[in-house]
Design an enzyme around this catalytic site. Structure first.
Site, mmCIF file in Angstrom:
data_model
loop_
_atom_site.group_PDB
_atom_site.id
_atom_site.type_symbol
_atom_site.label_atom_id
_atom_site.label_comp_id
_atom_site.label_asym_id
_atom_site.label_seq_id
_atom_site.Cartn_x
_atom_site.Cartn_y
_atom_site.Cartn_z
ATOM 1 C CE LYS A 76 -3.909 1.883 2.630
ATOM 2 N NZ LYS A 76 -4.747 1.814 3.760
ATOM 3 C CB SER A 151 -8.176 3.448 2.832
ATOM 4 O OG SER A 151 -7.524 2.779 3.674
ATOM 5 C CB SER A 175 -8.555 0.407 5.591
ATOM 6 O OG SER A 175 -9.357 1.665 5.365
HETATM 7 N N1 GLN Z 1 -13.765 3.746 6.323
HETATM 8 C C1 GLN Z 1 -12.966 4.414 7.602
HETATM 9 C C2 GLN Z 1 -12.558 5.892 7.397
HETATM 10 O O1 GLN Z 1 -12.892 6.264 6.415
HETATM 11 C C3 GLN Z 1 -11.820 3.380 7.695
HETATM 12 C C4 GLN Z 1 -10.535 3.667 6.857
HETATM 13 C C5 GLN Z 1 -9.233 2.902 7.410
HETATM 14 O O2 GLN Z 1 -9.401 2.123 7.994
HETATM 15 N N2 GLN Z 1 -8.064 3.365 7.042
HETATM 16 O O3 GLN Z 1 -12.011 6.287 8.134
#
Ligand code: GLN
Length: 486
Positions: A76, A151, A175
Site C-alpha cells: 500500500k 481504503s 480498511s
Molecule cells: N472507512 C474508514 C474511514 O474512512 C476506515 C478507513 C481505514 O481503515 N483506513 O475512516
C-alpha cells in the site's frame, strides 16, 4: 504462476520449478497489460523488483530458506519506501520520495521478498470505497463498474486480479477487511501494536494497524509472522514473542466457542450477505464449534464514536503537511499564512478537508468535552463489551461489510452513507482487537466476506479457525472472470 498462493509459489521456488525473476517478470507483464482496467498500482517498481528477484534467486541457490524469499508482494502506498515515491493517495505527497523505509518494508526486504509496486488507496486512508484517491478510483476486478472497498482497495484489487499473490494494507476502521471482503480475498488486521507503525504515514495513530492481504489464510499466517514483532522505533509496538502462526493452522477447532453478536445482524444488513454469514456459522457448527448468541450493547455507537476520534487524531497528524517540510507547496506565496492556506487547500482533497474540519472542531476548547471526551468514554464502553464477551467465547463472527460491492459513485455524495460501510469493522479498531475477513459466498456474482474477531494477541487462534473454514469450503478459490490473460 499468477493463480498460485504464496505458499505454493514458495514451494515451487524451493523446488526450482521457476525462478523469482521469471515469476516477477510475469507479474510485471500482467500489471502492464491488465492494470489499466483496475488502477490498482500507483507505482510499478519494475527495475527494483527484478533486481530484488535476481538477488532472491541467488540467495535461494545459496541455501536461504525464508519462505517469502523471491515472492513478489505489493505494498500500500502508505508505507515509506526508500527512494521510491510514497504518495498516500494524495496530491500533497505526489512528489514525496522518502529517504528511509518503514520497518515493515525492511522486514520484507530482509526476508528477500520482492516489492512489485505501490498500490492505490483512499487519500490518507480516509474512505471505504477507494474513490477519494487523487489518482482516481480503483475498480473491482469482479465488476469494474463497482468499488473495490477501501481504503486498501489497490492492494485488494491487485491480489484478486492475480496481479500479485499478496499485498499489505492498513486498517484504521476496516480498511484491510472491507476491501478484502468486496474483492473476495482474505485480509487481517492484527492486535493494535502487533505490527510496527514506524514509517507508515499516520492517519489516526491510536487506531492504525498494518496487516496482510492474500488469497488464503495460510498465506496470511506466513506474512503476519514476518510483519509482526516489537520495534523500538514505535513506542506503541507490543513487546511480545511472535508465535509461529502457520504451525497451529491445522489444530482441531472442536469445542471452539464462537459468539454471534446480535447487533451485527441489524436492519442495514443486505439479506444475501446475511445468508452467507449464516451459512458460515453453520459450517463452523459442522466443524465442531459451539455457537452462541450474545450482545455487544454499545456497538451501535461505534460509528459515531469513531468519526469523532479518528478525525481528531487525523487533524493533528495532518498538521505536518504545511508546505515547509514535505510534499506539495503552492506557487509564489505572498507570506507564511498564504503559503499554509493555499498549500493545504490545493494539496488535500474534499474528504481529508472534511476530517480536518471535524477533528479540529471536536478538539477545540468549548467542544472538547461534548465531543472528543464523550467519544473516548464510549470507546471504553465498546472495549468493555468485548472484554465481557471474551469471558464466555473464544471468537466472534459476523459480516465484514453491510453489502457486496456497490457501483462507483453510488455513495460519494453522501458521507454518512459511506461511513456506515464501517459499521461492523470499526469496533475492533476502537478496542484494538485482531480481526480478519475471508470469502464466504457470492451474491449477484460479487464476493461476500465473513469477519472473525479475536481476543488480544490471539491471532494464532483466529488464523487457525479461519484456515479450518477454508479447508472445508472453496469460497476463497473463486475468482473473477477477467479479459485477455497474460
Ligand atoms: N472507512 C474508514 C474511514 O474512512 C476506515 C478507513 C481505514 O481503515 N483506513 O475512516
Amino acid at each position: 504462476m499468477h493463480d498460485m498462493t504464496v505458499s505454493a509459489l514458495s514451494s515451487a521456488l524451493a523446488a526450482g520449478e521457476f525462478s523469482s525473476v521469471e515469476l516477477t517478470q510475469h507479474l510485471i507483464d500482467r500489471v502492464k497489460t491488465m492494470d489499466g482496467d483496475y488502477n490498482a498500482f500507483l507505482t510499478l517498481c519494475e527495475e527494483h523488483a527484478l533486481q530484488q528477484a535476481s538477488n532472491a534467486d541467488k540467495a535461494r541457490a545459496a541455501g536461504q530458506v525464508h519462505p517469502l524469499c523471491g515472492i513478489p508482494v505489493a505494498h500500500k502506498d502508505i508505507f515509506c519506501t526508500n527512494g521510491i515515491r510514497t504518495s498516500c493517495g494524495s496530491k500533497m505527497l505526489d512528489n514525496f520520495v522518502p529517504p528511509y523505509n518503514a520497518t515493515m518494508i525492511d522486514k520484507f526486504d530482509s526476508a528477500g521478498a520482492v516489492m512489485l509496486g505501490k498500490t492505490n488507496m483512499d487519500e490518507f486512508a480516509m474512505g471505504a470505497s477507494n474513490e477519494t484517491s487523487f489518482y482516481g478510483p480503483v475498480r473491482n476486478p469482479w465488476n469494474t463498474g463497482c468499488v473495490p472497498g477501501g481504503s486498501s482497495g489497490g492492494s485488494a484489487a491487485a491480489v484478486a486480479a492475480r496481479l500479485a499473490p499478496a499485498a499489505t494494507g492498513t486498517d484504521t476502521g476496516g480498511s484491510i477487511r472491507q476491501p478484502a471482503a468486496l474483492c473476495g480475498i482474505s485480509g487481517m488486521k492484527p492486535t493494535y501494536g502487533r505490527v510496527s507503525r514506524y514509517g507508515m504515514i499516520a492517519f489516526a495513530s491510536s487506531l492504525d494497524q498494518a496487516g496482510p492481504m492474500a488469497r488464503s489464510v495460510e498465506d496470511l499466517a506466513l506474512l503476519l509472522e514476518l510483519m509482526s514483532g516489537h520495534d523500538p522505533r514505535d513506542s506503541t509496538s507490543i513487546d511480545a514473542d511472535v508465535p509461529k502462526y502457520s504451525a497451529s493452522l491445522n489444530n482441531s477447532i472442536e469445542g471452539l466457542r464462537i459468539g454471534v453478536p446480535k447487533e451485527y445482524f441489524s436492519e442495514g444488513l443486505n439479506p444475501g450477505t446475511a445468508a452467507c454469514v449464516e451459512q458460515a456459522i453453520n459450517e463452523y457448527q459442522k466443524l465442531g464449534a459451539n455457537i452462541s448468541e450474545l450482545s455487544l450493547p454499545h456497538s451501535p455507537l461505534s460509528v459515531p464514536a469513531y468519526y469523532v476520534v479518528a478525525p481528531a487524531e487525523a487533524s493533528t497528524n495532518l498538521s505536518r503537511f504545511d508546505g515547509v517540510r514535505y510534499g506539495h507547496r503552492c506557487d509564489n506565496p505572498t507570506d507564511l499564512n498564504d503559503m499554509y492556506t493555499r498549500t493545504r487547500s490545493e494539496g488535500f482533497g474534499d474528504e481529508v478537508k472534511r476530517r480536518i474540519l471535524v477533528g479540529t472542531y471536536s478538539l477545540s476548547a468549548g467542544y472538547y468535552d461534548a465531543y472528543y471526551r464523550k467519544a473516548q468514554k464510549i470507546r471504553r464502553l465498546i472495549q468493555q463489551d468485548f472484554v465481557e464477551a471474551f469471558k464466555s467465547v473464544d471468537l466472534l463472527i459476523g459480516p465484514t461489510s453491510p453489502s457486496p460491492a456497490f457501483p462507483l459513485g453510488a455513495k460519494t455524495s453522501d458521507p454518512v452513507a459511506m461511513y456506515l460501510e464501517d459499521i461492523y469493522t470499526i469496533a475492533a479498531n476502537l478496542a484494538g482487537l485482531p480481526a480478519l475477513s475471508m470469502p464466504a459466498g457470492l451474491v449477484d456474482d460479487k464476493p461476500v466476506g465473513v469477519q472473525l474477531i479475536g481476543n488480544y494477541l490471539c491471532e494464532a487462534q483466529l488464523l487457525n479457525a479461519a484456515h479450518q473454514f477454508q479447508c472445508a469450503t472453496d469460497w476463497h478459490q473463486q475468482q473473477p472472470v477477467q479479459g485477455d490473460m497474460v
